[in-house]
Design an enzyme around this catalytic site. Structure first.
Site, PDB file in Angstrom:
ATOM      1  N   LYS A 104      47.905  44.057  39.455  1.00  0.00           N
ATOM      2  CA  LYS A 104      46.981  44.117  40.582  1.00  0.00           C
ATOM      3  C   LYS A 104      46.176  42.821  40.610  1.00  0.00           C
ATOM      4  O   LYS A 104      45.255  42.615  39.833  1.00  0.00           O
ATOM      5  CB  LYS A 104      46.015  45.303  40.491  1.00  0.00           C
ATOM      6  CG  LYS A 104      45.259  45.505  41.830  1.00  0.00           C
ATOM      7  CD  LYS A 104      43.895  46.089  41.675  1.00  0.00           C
ATOM      8  CE  LYS A 104      42.823  45.080  41.379  1.00  0.00           C
ATOM      9  NZ  LYS A 104      42.527  44.135  42.515  1.00  0.00           N
ATOM     10  N   GLU A 153      39.151  40.209  28.888  1.00  0.00           N
ATOM     11  CA  GLU A 153      38.731  38.806  28.858  1.00  0.00           C
ATOM     12  C   GLU A 153      37.629  38.694  29.899  1.00  0.00           C
ATOM     13  O   GLU A 153      37.893  38.716  31.099  1.00  0.00           O
ATOM     14  CB  GLU A 153      39.921  37.881  29.145  1.00  0.00           C
ATOM     15  CG  GLU A 153      39.674  36.440  28.719  1.00  0.00           C
ATOM     16  CD  GLU A 153      39.042  35.632  29.821  1.00  0.00           C
ATOM     17  OE1 GLU A 153      37.805  35.442  29.761  1.00  0.00           O
ATOM     18  OE2 GLU A 153      39.761  35.192  30.712  1.00  0.00           O
ATOM     19  N   CYS A 212      35.625  31.161  33.322  1.00  0.00           N
ATOM     20  CA  CYS A 212      34.917  31.973  32.329  1.00  0.00           C
ATOM     21  C   CYS A 212      34.597  31.166  31.079  1.00  0.00           C
ATOM     22  O   CYS A 212      33.602  31.437  30.403  1.00  0.00           O
ATOM     23  CB  CYS A 212      35.745  33.198  31.970  1.00  0.00           C
ATOM     24  SG  CYS A 212      37.411  32.799  31.400  1.00  0.00           S
ATOM     25  N   GLU A 225      25.684  34.418  33.070  1.00  0.00           N
ATOM     26  CA  GLU A 225      26.780  33.617  33.613  1.00  0.00           C
ATOM     27  C   GLU A 225      26.548  33.362  35.102  1.00  0.00           C
ATOM     28  O   GLU A 225      26.341  34.298  35.871  1.00  0.00           O
ATOM     29  CB  GLU A 225      28.107  34.338  33.407  1.00  0.00           C
ATOM     30  CG  GLU A 225      29.315  33.517  33.814  1.00  0.00           C
ATOM     31  CD  GLU A 225      30.623  34.220  33.489  1.00  0.00           C
ATOM     32  OE1 GLU A 225      31.513  33.573  32.930  1.00  0.00           O
ATOM     33  OE2 GLU A 225      30.731  35.428  33.802  1.00  0.00           O
TER      34      GLU A 225
END
Length: 488
Positions: free
Chosen positions: A183, A258, A292, A392
């Site tokens: 997906k 992750e 990331c 972040e």
């Protein structure tokens, strides 16, 4: 290249409406409503893909589950051959698929081709190489250890590095003998469709790789909940990762997550600034900071702070932000209006919290009022308790943090967040940098500017809120095997 009026842009033929999913080797028309895919450089809708339904997700698992016994029984060499063929097909289509990435993600085309297409192809090749020497059967004192396919894998991938994350999941899953339901992100799904066409073209058996587009709450959750899925490999936000883990828990499924990062790039007091500062800029702002593992905190000794800041402002001033199909562009836009607003919110809060803006800010770059463009931004005076030091941003924003003196102080500042995905260390003495790097709690530490793409056989993943498990290298294959100890 610069695409002018009347010039065909690479990948234009692949940027089109899609109405189907790849299920069981066939293109199956979706009953879901269309979802718009927006070009972030123009703010225009360029295509639609279906928002798949839970029933379509179940049909994809049906196909993967049916295909799994035969695929698991296929010789490793044959499975490896298919992965190599897929890598070759990606390489052959790199310029066209790079154009798709430039259109839906916004990374400049001349950078997207090597980073977003050729690197995923190399991930597949590296995985194939490692599979040939992987310890599928390993002797012990009383018998042997067998590493066997885990089963049906659900791969849920993000929009920022779409093909890289797909390759890092499906490559090891396939060589391990698992079947896959993928997906992709609905924000940037078109390159996944391009890959799905290559899956068919290279002749992978029906049902071994299935692709269903749609949203996480509908398609993603149906896939994770399905009792027949054995492994869920997810890349995305911490909140979404926690949701995935919670949904998988009742089925006692293996989950590889992750997630995010707030990674430190540490300059020791003897760091070679002529190369360290340009590298720091590149590692913070790659893909407009939408990575990331971006090194978004530059940790510097107090004695070097002023010089480092001066060099940073000069280096950032040379960055060219613009049209992803212009060869002079270093950065393209952020992926969406929502993402730009999130970044603006972080920048405005940082200023309100007392961080000092060195360059950039929340306004659009000059002359770029159309498109989700953003100024590369640098702050200093960012203590560890500020939100900018802990949260972040996922945009082109770099925070400079200062430590007094000594390697221990540098390590303590590097470790001052709940994340632990990546880090960097710079020193004129490589062994000193390695010694400091070994003390930082991060899943991947880069010494003197080494990049992830330079070592695709090295494991990638994080500590703490950065996730669970590892991708890449033999460690990536480990995520998709079950271990049997055969005694006697």
């Amino acid at each position: 290249m610069t695409a002018g009026v009347g010039t065909r842009r690479p990948g234009a033929d692949l940027v089109r409406d899609r109405t189907d999913h790849l299920i069981g080797g066939r293109w199956v028309r979706s009953a879901g409503e269309p979802v718009a895919v927006v070009d972030p450089a123009t703010e225009r809708v360029v295509a639609h893909v279906p928002a798949g339904t839970a029933a379509e997700a179940t049909a994809a698992v049906d196909a993967a589950h049916a295909a799994w016994p035969a695929w698991a029984a296929t010789a490793v060499a044959e499975r490896v051959g298919y992965v190599r063929a897929l890598a070759a097909a990606l390489d052959a289509a790199a310029e066209e698929i790079g154009g798709v990435v430039a259109t839906e993600v916004g990374m400049p085309w001349h950078l997207a081709v090597p980073a977003q297409v050729r690197m995923p192809a190399q991930v597949l090749r590296t995985t194939a190489d490692l599979a040939e020497g992987y310890p599928w059967r390993e002797p012990t004192s009383a018998g042997e250890v067998l590493r066997r396919p885990a089963g049906v894998v659900v791969a849920i991938t993000p929009w920022n590095m779409p093909l890289h994350q797909i390759a890092a999941k499906i490559g090891p899953a396939l060589v391990a003998g698992c079947t896959v339901v993928l997906k992709p992100s609905e924000v940037a799904p078109l390159c996944a469709y391009a890959l799905a066409e290559l899956v068919v073209a290279v002749g992978l058996p029906p049902g071994v790789v299935n692709v269903v587009s749609g949203t996480g709450p509908v398609v993603g959750e149906a896939l994770v909940r399905d009792p027949r899925t054995a492994v869920v490999s997810f890349t995305g936000s911490v909140d979404a990762g926690a949701r995935v883990a919670g949904l998988a828990a009742p089925g006692i499924k293996r989950v590889c997550l992750e997630l995010g990062g707030k990674s430190a790039n540490v300059l020791l007091d003897d760091a070679p600034l002529d190369v360290a500062v340009p590298s720091a800029v590149q590692q913070a702002f790659f893909n407009s900071g939408q990575a990331c593992n971006a090194l978004t905190r530059l940790v510097v000794p107090a004695a070097l702070h002023d010089e480092v800041c001066e060099r940073l402002v000069a280096a950032v001033g040379e960055i060219r932000t613009g049209d992803p199909f212009d060869a002079s562009s270093d950065l393209g836009p952020l992926v969406s209006a929502a993402q730009r607003e999130r970044v603006r919110g972080h920048v405005r809060r940082a200023s309100a919290d007392g961080a000092r803006l060195l360059t950039g800010g929340p306004e659009a770059p000059d002359g770029l009022d159309v498109g989700y463009y953003y100024r590369p931004t640098v702050f200093t005076d960012v203590p560890p308790d500020l939100a900018l030091a802990r949260e972040e941003v996922f945009g082109p924003v770099l925070a400079v943090q200062v430590y007094g003196s000594g390697d221990a102080a540098a390590v303590a500042l590097a470790d001052s967040t709940d994340y632990g995905l990546a880090a960097g260390v710079w020193s004129a003495d490589r062994e000193r940098a390695r010694a400091v790097g070994a003390r930082i709690r991060a899943g991947q530490v880069k010494v003197n500017g080494v990049r992830t793409r330079d070592s695709l056989d090295a494991p990638f993943g994080g500590y703490g809120r950065s996730g669970l498990g590892r991708e890449l290298g033999r460690y990536g294959i480990d995520e998709f095997v079950e271990i049997t100890s055969l005694l006697g």
